[in-house]
Scaffold this active site. Structure first.
Site, PDB file in Angstrom:
ATOM      1  N   GLY A  27      -5.586  -5.395  -2.991  1.00  0.00           N
ATOM      2  CA  GLY A  27      -6.534  -4.964  -1.972  1.00  0.00           C
ATOM      3  C   GLY A  27      -5.942  -4.936  -0.578  1.00  0.00           C
ATOM      4  N   ASP A  55       0.118   0.455  -6.749  1.00  0.00           N
ATOM      5  CA  ASP A  55      -0.826   0.475  -5.628  1.00  0.00           C
ATOM      6  C   ASP A  55      -0.323   1.345  -4.481  1.00  0.00           C
ATOM      7  OD1 ASP A  55       0.947  -1.963  -5.695  1.00  0.00           O
ATOM      8  OD2 ASP A  55       0.309  -2.091  -3.614  1.00  0.00           O
ATOM      9  N   ASN A  56       0.898   1.849  -4.592  1.00  0.00           N
ATOM     10  CA  ASN A  56       1.439   2.768  -3.589  1.00  0.00           C
ATOM     11  C   ASN A  56       1.603   4.179  -4.135  1.00  0.00           C
ATOM     12  OD1 ASN A  56       1.605   0.859  -1.535  1.00  0.00           O
ATOM     13  ND2 ASN A  56       3.612   0.153  -2.220  1.00  0.00           N
ATOM     14  N   ARG A  71      -4.450  -6.555   5.018  1.00  0.00           N
ATOM     15  CA  ARG A  71      -4.317  -6.458   6.477  1.00  0.00           C
ATOM     16  C   ARG A  71      -4.738  -5.076   6.965  1.00  0.00           C
ATOM     17  NH1 ARG A  71       1.997  -5.625   8.139  1.00  0.00           N
ATOM     18  NH2 ARG A  71       2.637  -4.248   6.449  1.00  0.00           N
ATOM     19  N   ASP A 122      -1.173 -13.283   6.967  1.00  0.00           N
ATOM     20  CA  ASP A 122      -1.967 -13.435   8.184  1.00  0.00           C
ATOM     21  C   ASP A 122      -2.749 -12.178   8.534  1.00  0.00           C
ATOM     22  OD1 ASP A 122      -0.001 -11.727   9.167  1.00  0.00           O
ATOM     23  OD2 ASP A 122       0.951 -13.236  10.446  1.00  0.00           O
ATOM     24  N   ARG A 158      -5.788   4.998  -5.020  1.00  0.00           N
ATOM     25  CA  ARG A 158      -4.474   4.747  -5.596  1.00  0.00           C
ATOM     26  C   ARG A 158      -4.598   4.579  -7.105  1.00  0.00           C
ATOM     27  NH1 ARG A 158      -2.207   1.464  -0.993  1.00  0.00           N
ATOM     28  NH2 ARG A 158      -3.850   1.413   0.581  1.00  0.00           N
ATOM     29  N   ARG A 214      -4.149   5.094  10.841  1.00  0.00           N
ATOM     30  CA  ARG A 214      -3.612   6.008   9.832  1.00  0.00           C
ATOM     31  C   ARG A 214      -4.706   6.951   9.348  1.00  0.00           C
ATOM     32  NH1 ARG A 214      -0.433   3.093   5.087  1.00  0.00           N
ATOM     33  NH2 ARG A 214      -2.486   2.367   4.444  1.00  0.00           N
ATOM     34  N   LYS A 221      -4.145  -0.406   9.968  1.00  0.00           N
ATOM     35  CA  LYS A 221      -3.156  -1.265   9.314  1.00  0.00           C
ATOM     36  C   LYS A 221      -2.697  -2.302  10.329  1.00  0.00           C
ATOM     37  CE  LYS A 221       1.059  -0.877   6.497  1.00  0.00           C
ATOM     38  NZ  LYS A 221       2.015   0.104   5.897  1.00  0.00           N
TER      39      LYS A 221
END
EC number: 2.7.7.-
Length: 481
Positions: free
Chosen positions: A87, A249-250, A90, A122, A180, A173, A110
């Site tokens: 998921g 996932d990409n 960030r 983080d 995906r 973006r 992003k």
């Protein structure tokens, strides 16, 4: 710009895969770069985006009334190992809008902060990696390669702790969607076939509406994604692009390139080229990209089997037959693209294939810069052989090849339209990002100008067309998380 509206279609149609969330407050947001051309195409006022209110929108601290920012859920195979819950750790989907061409587009952040998917991260991003994605994605767009786009990079004024303390940033973006293969894997692992079906319907409506009325629309979706990915990977190969992290996932359902973390462009031609510091086994090497894409698509097919047929054996047969077309689509796209690079578009393929095989061996054996070679070859098509001959040590072998190639009547002008002068060369990218981190954006802006006009040679930009100096050494990339 107060009338800007963002739809929440993904969150509305697939609430099981969306967590409502807010971006972390940016203490001192400062615009570093804005894509005026893209803003215009989206119907956005670039001057307003530069205003304090506009910059707050670009980092997600001010969203239009009715917008529903969400973190999207997805799973994925990462370097071959399955993770059922990844998921947007960030990132946030601010919402969707319709651009000037009537296409629905995601507006996505992003580096906007920790989300429920962040795990131990983080949720933040540093200026360098966000500028890298802006630069490379816009270069890919200029090369005609389907890709997510970059609207802006904003420094947040928040420190980001990595190996050292870095300046934080958010990338805004834009994409046809952020669906995906991993999105389907997440839906499938829940065991909820209805969720997979609704996700597939959402994907069909957004990307492949032509299959909606087919006898088997879900098989049609899979076939369309296989075709789109075959075209995409071929285009990567034609410019020497190495993605570096081809996890499921990409891999997008739209057929757009996404996630530019450890990517780079190949200098010297070598199918085993790897740049990513974490790809120690070369899984995602340049020459492996087509087979990895096919592997990823097989994982996509697995999620759709219940939609293909109630009989699992028949569903598997349908999936295998459809996946088999990927290789044919890829080889067709690669062959056509290589013929164009050689200026031999009108020549029969069988006459070109052995010539191409011989050429690639010559390039590898002689350690030839991939991009420089094809541009210099265009000069040879016009009768000036010396620039390209000067690249080779084995002149006898190359001269024999050159004679065979010239006998086929290559078109030099056509070659210049597909063989770039300027790509984001690794040493220049690092130079630009180092300067930007120190507060000097001029090298970044000059490089961006070069790579977004890649086919037209311009005075004063000679160094942007040259390979890295030997002192630059072996290049390694990092994902920036």
């Amino acid at each position: 710009m107060t009338n800007l509206s963002l739809d929440g279609r993904f969150a509305r149609e697939l609430p099981e895969m969306a967590v409502r969330w807010k971006a972390e407050e940016a203490p001192d947001p400062r615009l570093l770069v804005l894509n005026d051309e893209l803003a215009s195409g989206l119907g956005l006022d670039a001057d307003w985006l530069r205003s304090p209110d506009g910059v707050r929108l670009l980092v997600g601290n001010s969203v239009p009334d009715g917008a529903t920012p969400v973190a999207q859920a997805y799973a994925g195979h990462q370097f071959g190992g399955f993770a059922p819950r990844l998921g947007d750790g960030r990132a946030l989907l601010l919402g969707e809008l319709v651009d000037g061409d009537g296409r629905m587009r995601d507006v996505h952040l992003k580096g906007s902060g920790h989300t429920p998917f962040a795990r131990a991260g983080d949720g933040l991003a540093a200026v360098g990696p966000m500028l890298r994605e802006y630069l490379v994605s816009e270069a890919m767009h200029a090369l005609g390669i389907p890709t997510t786009r970059s609207l802006a990079v904003v420094a947040t004024g928040r420190p980001v702790r990595r190996e050292s303390v870095l300046d934080g940033a958010v990338l805004t973006r834009v994409a046809s969607s952020h669906l995906r293969v991993g999105s389907f894997q997440y839906a499938a692992v829940t065991g909820d076939t209805d969720l997979v079906r609704r996700l597939a319907g959402h994907a069909i409506a957004r990307h492949h509406p032509e299959v909606a009325g087919a006898a088997d629309p879900y098989l049609g979706l899979f076939e369309a994604v296989c075709s789109a990915q075959a075209q995409l990977i071929a285009r990567w190969m034609l410019v020497g692009f190495v993605h570096g992290v081809m996890n499921t996932d990409n891999m997008t359902i739209s057929g757009e390139t996404i996630d530019y973390g450890p990517c780079a462009f190949m200098d010297v031609y070598d199918p085993e080229t790897v740049f990513s510091s974490i790809d120690s086994w070369g899984r995602y090497a340049y020459g492996n990209q087509p087979s990895i894409a096919a592997w990823n698509l097989a994982r996509f097919a697995e999620t759709l089997l219940p939609l293909f047929d109630d009989d699992i054996d028949r569903a598997i047969t349908l999936a295998q037959n459809a996946l088999g077309a990927f290789g044919r689509h890829y080889e067709g796209a690669l062959t056509a693209g290589m013929q164009a690079k050689l200026g031999l578009t009108g020549v029969d393929g069988p006459a070109v294939a052995p010539l191409l095989d011989e050429l690639l061996k010559l390039l590898q054996d002689n350690h030839i810069d991939f991009t420089s070679f094809f541009r210099a070859l265009g000069l040879a098509a016009r009768g000036d052989n010396e620039p390209v001959r000067g690249l080779f040590v084995d002149l006898a072998g190359f001269d024999a090849w050159l004679d065979s190639w010239r006998a086929l009547g290559p078109d030099g002008a056509a070659m210049d339209r597909v063989n770039p002068v300027y790509i984001p060369r690794n040493h220049l990218v690092e130079e630009a990002l180092t300067a930007a981190a120190a507060g000097d954006m001029e090298p970044f802006e000059t490089l961006l100008d070069a790579v977004t006009g890649p086919f037209d040679e311009r005075p004063g930009l000679q160094r942007y067309a040259e390979p890295a100096p030997e002192a630059f050494g072996r290049y390694r990339t990092f994902c920036g998380t």
